[in-house]
Design a protein around this motif. Structure first.
Motif, PDB file in Angstrom:
ATOM      1  N   SER A 111      40.895  95.635  39.970  1.00  0.00           N
ATOM      2  CA  SER A 111      40.533  94.498  40.831  1.00  0.00           C
ATOM      3  C   SER A 111      39.106  94.038  40.537  1.00  0.00           C
ATOM      4  CB  SER A 111      40.695  94.877  42.300  1.00  0.00           C
ATOM      5  OG  SER A 111      39.909  96.016  42.617  1.00  0.00           O
ATOM      6  N   ALA A 112      38.190  94.984  40.331  1.00  0.00           N
ATOM      7  CA  ALA A 112      36.805  94.612  40.011  1.00  0.00           C
ATOM      8  C   ALA A 112      36.709  94.002  38.617  1.00  0.00           C
ATOM      9  CB  ALA A 112      35.899  95.832  40.119  1.00  0.00           C
ATOM     10  N   TRP A 113      37.473  94.547  37.663  1.00  0.00           N
ATOM     11  CA  TRP A 113      37.465  93.979  36.316  1.00  0.00           C
ATOM     12  C   TRP A 113      37.944  92.532  36.337  1.00  0.00           C
ATOM     13  CZ3 TRP A 113      40.510  98.587  33.725  1.00  0.00           C
ATOM     14  CH2 TRP A 113      39.689  99.728  33.726  1.00  0.00           C
ATOM     15  N   LEU A 114      38.995  92.263  37.109  1.00  0.00           N
ATOM     16  CA  LEU A 114      39.518  90.897  37.176  1.00  0.00           C
ATOM     17  C   LEU A 114      38.548  89.969  37.888  1.00  0.00           C
ATOM     18  CD1 LEU A 114      43.326  91.431  37.922  1.00  0.00           C
ATOM     19  CD2 LEU A 114      42.204  90.984  35.731  1.00  0.00           C
ATOM     20  N   ALA A 115      37.862  90.490  38.905  1.00  0.00           N
ATOM     21  CA  ALA A 115      36.859  89.661  39.593  1.00  0.00           C
ATOM     22  C   ALA A 115      35.758  89.243  38.616  1.00  0.00           C
ATOM     23  CB  ALA A 115      36.270  90.423  40.776  1.00  0.00           C
ATOM     24  N   ASP A 116      35.325  90.169  37.770  1.00  0.00           N
ATOM     25  CA  ASP A 116      34.316  89.836  36.767  1.00  0.00           C
ATOM     26  C   ASP A 116      34.862  88.829  35.757  1.00  0.00           C
ATOM     27  OD1 ASP A 116      32.513  91.537  37.951  1.00  0.00           O
ATOM     28  OD2 ASP A 116      32.866  93.205  36.561  1.00  0.00           O
ATOM     29  N   PHE A 117      36.120  89.013  35.372  1.00  0.00           N
ATOM     30  CA  PHE A 117      36.732  88.100  34.401  1.00  0.00           C
ATOM     31  C   PHE A 117      36.827  86.691  34.978  1.00  0.00           C
ATOM     32  CE2 PHE A 117      40.581  86.418  32.167  1.00  0.00           C
ATOM     33  CZ  PHE A 117      40.090  86.466  30.876  1.00  0.00           C
ATOM     34  N   GLN A 118      37.219  86.602  36.235  1.00  0.00           N
ATOM     35  CA  GLN A 118      37.299  85.278  36.860  1.00  0.00           C
ATOM     36  C   GLN A 118      35.913  84.664  37.023  1.00  0.00           C
ATOM     37  OE1 GLN A 118      38.688  84.826  41.000  1.00  0.00           O
ATOM     38  NE2 GLN A 118      40.214  83.410  40.181  1.00  0.00           N
ATOM     39  N   GLY A 119      34.903  85.503  37.246  1.00  0.00           N
ATOM     40  CA  GLY A 119      33.542  84.987  37.307  1.00  0.00           C
ATOM     41  C   GLY A 119      33.117  84.336  36.006  1.00  0.00           C
ATOM     42  N   GLN A 120      33.628  84.864  34.884  1.00  0.00           N
ATOM     43  CA  GLN A 120      33.325  84.278  33.577  1.00  0.00           C
ATOM     44  C   GLN A 120      34.169  83.038  33.305  1.00  0.00           C
ATOM     45  OE1 GLN A 120      33.706  87.389  30.518  1.00  0.00           O
ATOM     46  NE2 GLN A 120      33.275  88.902  32.097  1.00  0.00           N
ATOM     47  N   HIS A 121      35.348  82.955  33.951  1.00  0.00           N
ATOM     48  CA  HIS A 121      36.289  81.848  33.711  1.00  0.00           C
ATOM     49  C   HIS A 121      36.774  81.323  35.064  1.00  0.00           C
ATOM     50  CE1 HIS A 121      36.280  83.171  29.523  1.00  0.00           C
ATOM     51  NE2 HIS A 121      36.554  84.389  29.953  1.00  0.00           N
ATOM     52  N   PRO A 122      35.945  80.583  35.760  1.00  0.00           N
ATOM     53  CA  PRO A 122      36.261  80.189  37.143  1.00  0.00           C
ATOM     54  C   PRO A 122      37.457  79.258  37.290  1.00  0.00           C
ATOM     55  CG  PRO A 122      34.262  79.104  36.366  1.00  0.00           C
ATOM     56  CD  PRO A 122      34.610  80.126  35.340  1.00  0.00           C
ATOM     57  N   GLN A 123      37.952  78.687  36.194  1.00  0.00           N
ATOM     58  CA  GLN A 123      39.115  77.810  36.293  1.00  0.00           C
ATOM     59  C   GLN A 123      40.432  78.567  36.323  1.00  0.00           C
ATOM     60  OE1 GLN A 123      38.620  74.559  36.874  1.00  0.00           O
ATOM     61  NE2 GLN A 123      36.455  75.151  36.819  1.00  0.00           N
ATOM     62  N   LEU A 124      40.384  79.871  36.130  1.00  0.00           N
ATOM     63  CA  LEU A 124      41.594  80.687  36.152  1.00  0.00           C
ATOM     64  C   LEU A 124      42.005  81.031  37.584  1.00  0.00           C
ATOM     65  CD1 LEU A 124      40.947  83.290  33.304  1.00  0.00           C
ATOM     66  CD2 LEU A 124      42.694  81.508  33.305  1.00  0.00           C
ATOM     67  N   THR A 125      43.296  81.134  37.790  1.00  0.00           N
ATOM     68  CA  THR A 125      43.848  81.677  39.033  1.00  0.00           C
ATOM     69  C   THR A 125      44.486  83.014  38.686  1.00  0.00           C
ATOM     70  OG1 THR A 125      44.295  79.489  39.958  1.00  0.00           O
ATOM     71  CG2 THR A 125      45.511  81.345  40.893  1.00  0.00           C
ATOM     72  N   LEU A 126      44.057  84.074  39.380  1.00  0.00           N
ATOM     73  CA  LEU A 126      44.533  85.422  39.085  1.00  0.00           C
ATOM     74  C   LEU A 126      45.405  85.943  40.213  1.00  0.00           C
ATOM     75  CD1 LEU A 126      41.257  86.992  37.632  1.00  0.00           C
ATOM     76  CD2 LEU A 126      43.154  85.950  36.396  1.00  0.00           C
ATOM     77  N   ASP A 127      46.439  86.671  39.840  1.00  0.00           N
ATOM     78  CA  ASP A 127      47.388  87.247  40.800  1.00  0.00           C
ATOM     79  C   ASP A 127      47.619  88.702  40.376  1.00  0.00           C
ATOM     80  OD1 ASP A 127      49.439  87.916  42.499  1.00  0.00           O
ATOM     81  OD2 ASP A 127      50.804  86.322  41.870  1.00  0.00           O
ATOM     82  N   LEU A 128      47.026  89.654  41.126  1.00  0.00           N
ATOM     83  CA  LEU A 128      47.127  91.066  40.797  1.00  0.00           C
ATOM     84  C   LEU A 128      48.215  91.718  41.642  1.00  0.00           C
ATOM     85  CD1 LEU A 128      46.158  93.646  39.391  1.00  0.00           C
ATOM     86  CD2 LEU A 128      44.393  93.857  41.166  1.00  0.00           C
ATOM     87  N   VAL A 129      49.175  92.333  40.968  1.00  0.00           N
ATOM     88  CA  VAL A 129      50.284  93.026  41.628  1.00  0.00           C
ATOM     89  C   VAL A 129      50.095  94.524  41.401  1.00  0.00           C
ATOM     90  CG1 VAL A 129      52.781  93.301  41.760  1.00  0.00           C
ATOM     91  CG2 VAL A 129      51.798  91.067  41.190  1.00  0.00           C
ATOM     92  N   LEU A 130      49.889  95.280  42.472  1.00  0.00           N
ATOM     93  CA  LEU A 130      49.698  96.725  42.361  1.00  0.00           C
ATOM     94  C   LEU A 130      50.989  97.440  42.734  1.00  0.00           C
ATOM     95  CD1 LEU A 130      46.137  97.186  43.915  1.00  0.00           C
ATOM     96  CD2 LEU A 130      46.797  96.784  41.531  1.00  0.00           C
ATOM     97  N   SER A 131      51.464  98.253  41.817  1.00  0.00           N
ATOM     98  CA  SER A 131      52.694  99.003  42.065  1.00  0.00           C
ATOM     99  C   SER A 131      52.742 100.190  41.110  1.00  0.00           C
ATOM    100  CB  SER A 131      53.927  98.126  41.861  1.00  0.00           C
ATOM    101  OG  SER A 131      55.110  98.886  42.018  1.00  0.00           O
TER     102      SER A 131
END
Length: 304
Positions: A111-131
Motif C-alpha cells: 500500500s505504501a509502495w503504491l502511494a509513492d508510485f501514485q505520487g510520482q504519477h498523479p494521473q493514475l487511478t490505483l485499486d489494491l485488492v488484498l487477498s
C-alpha cells in the motif's frame, strides 16, 4: 464516431464487471449510474446480445458477456499500449491499475509502495485488492498480482522478484515460561501457531537444513490462523512459536519483541513473483508499475 462510442462502452462494461455494480463503476468513471446503464444497453443493442444480468443489487455476466470480457479486454489493452507507444507527446502515465497482493504484505508494504508510485504519477487511478487467495486475474480484472510461492504452469507472464526467507520466532515471555528450543527436534514439545492458508506444503511439517544435515519435524499445532497479522500479534502475546516470513517478524526481533530461534538452521525459501496476463503489447503504466514494485521489493531488509 461509432468506433469511439463502442470503445467507451466496452470500457464501461469492463469496469462494471470488475466492480460488480453499476453504481460503483459509475463512481469510478465519474458518470451517473443512469448514463452507465444507457451505454451498456446501447452496446447490447448494437451487438444484438445480452452481456449482463442486472438486478437492483448486483450484476453478473451472461455466457456471451463472459466470452466478450475474456476476449475484448486484452484486445483493448493491447490497443491502448500500442497507441501509447506511438504517441510521442504522452509523458504522463494515466489510466487505472488494479493490483493484487497478499494481505499482510499489502498492509505493511505494498500500500505504501503504491502511494509513492501514485505520487510520482498523479494521473493514475490505483485499486489494491488484498487477498491471501490466488485470484483469477482475468475474472477479477487484475493487471498485476504479487504472489508468494511456486507458480503452477499457466499462460501468465511472471517476473521473479526474489526469494522469501523464513525463521522460527517466539516472544521472550513465552521462552522464559516454556524454555528455548536449541535443536529442531525440540520444537514438537512447544505450542505452535500455524498459518492455515499455507499451500506450499503441510503447514505443521518443517524441514530444516544445516550444512549437509537435514532435520524434519512435526509441530504440535494448537492454534490455526488464516491471517499473518493475527499470527504476529499472537506471537507478541506469547501464544507460542511460529515459522514465518523474516520480512514480517524480523523487525520485531530486532526490537527485542521476538526472538529468532535456531539461527544456524535454514528453512526453505519461497519464490516471489509479479504476474500479469499475457498481452502482446503491455501498457506503459503496467511496465512502469512492475519496475517500481521490483525496486521496492529489493529494498526490503529480510528478503533475498
Amino acid at each position: 464516431m461509432r468506433k469511439t462510442q463502442d470503445n467507451a462502452a466496452w470500457r464501461i462494461f469492463f469496469r462494471v464487471v470488475e466492480r460488480g455494480s453499476l453504481t460503483l463503476a459509475a463512481d469510478d468513471l465519474h458518470l451517473e449510474p443512469s448514463s452507465v446503464s444507457r451505454q451498456l444497453t446501447a452496446l447490447e443493442h448494437r451487438l444484438n446480445t445480452q452481456l449482463l444480468n442486472r438486478s437492483t443489487r448486483k450484476v453478473s455476466l451472461t455466457p456471451a458477456g463472459t466470452r466478450a470480457y475474456e476476449h475484448m479486454r486484452p484486445l483493448l489493452e493491447a490497443m491502448d499500449a500500442l497507441l501509447g507507444s506511438l504517441d510521442q507527446s504522452a509523458t504522463e502515465l494515466s489510466g487505472r491499475l488494479r493490483v493484487s497482493a497478499p494481505v499482510a504484505l499489502g498492509e505493511h508494504h505494498v500500500s505504501a509502495w503504491l502511494a509513492d508510485f501514485q505520487g510520482q504519477h498523479p494521473q493514475l487511478t490505483l485499486d489494491l485488492v488484498l487477498s491471501d487467495r490466488v485470484l483469477d486475474l482475468m475474472a477479477e480484472g487484475i493487471d498485476v498480482a504479487l504472489r508468494i510461492g511456486h507458480l503452477p504452469a499457466s499462460s501468465l507472464v511472471a517476473r521473479p522478484l526474489g526469494q522469501l526467507s523464513h525463521g522460527v520466532y517466539a516472544s521472550p515471555g513465552y521462552l522464559q515460561s516454556h524454555g528455548t528450543p536449541l535443536q529442531p527436534a525440540d520444537l514438537p514439545a512447544h505450542r505452535a501457531l500455524v498459518y492455515s492458508w499455507m499451500t506450499e506444503h503441510n503447514p505443521t511439517q518443517l524441514t530444516f537444513k544445516h550444512q549437509a544435515e537435514v532435520a524434519k519435524v512435526e509441530l504440535d499445532a494448537r492454534f490455526f490462523l488464516n491471517n499473518l497479522g493475527a499470527i504476529h500479534r499472537a506471537l507478541l502475546a506469547g501464544a507460542g512459536l511460529h515459522a514465518g516470513p523474516d520480512w514480517l517478524l524480523g523487525p520485531s526481533a530486532r526490537r527485542g519483541e521476538l526472538v529468532r530461534l535456531l539461527p544456524q538452521w535454514q528453512l526453505p525459501t519461497l519464490p516471489v513473483n509479479l504476474v500479469r496476463l499475457h498481452n502482446r503489447f503491455v501498457p506503459q503504466r503496467i511496465s512502469a508499475l512492475c519496475d517500481w514494485l521490483d525496486h521496492c521489493w529489493q529494498q526490503l531488509p529480510d528478503v533475498h
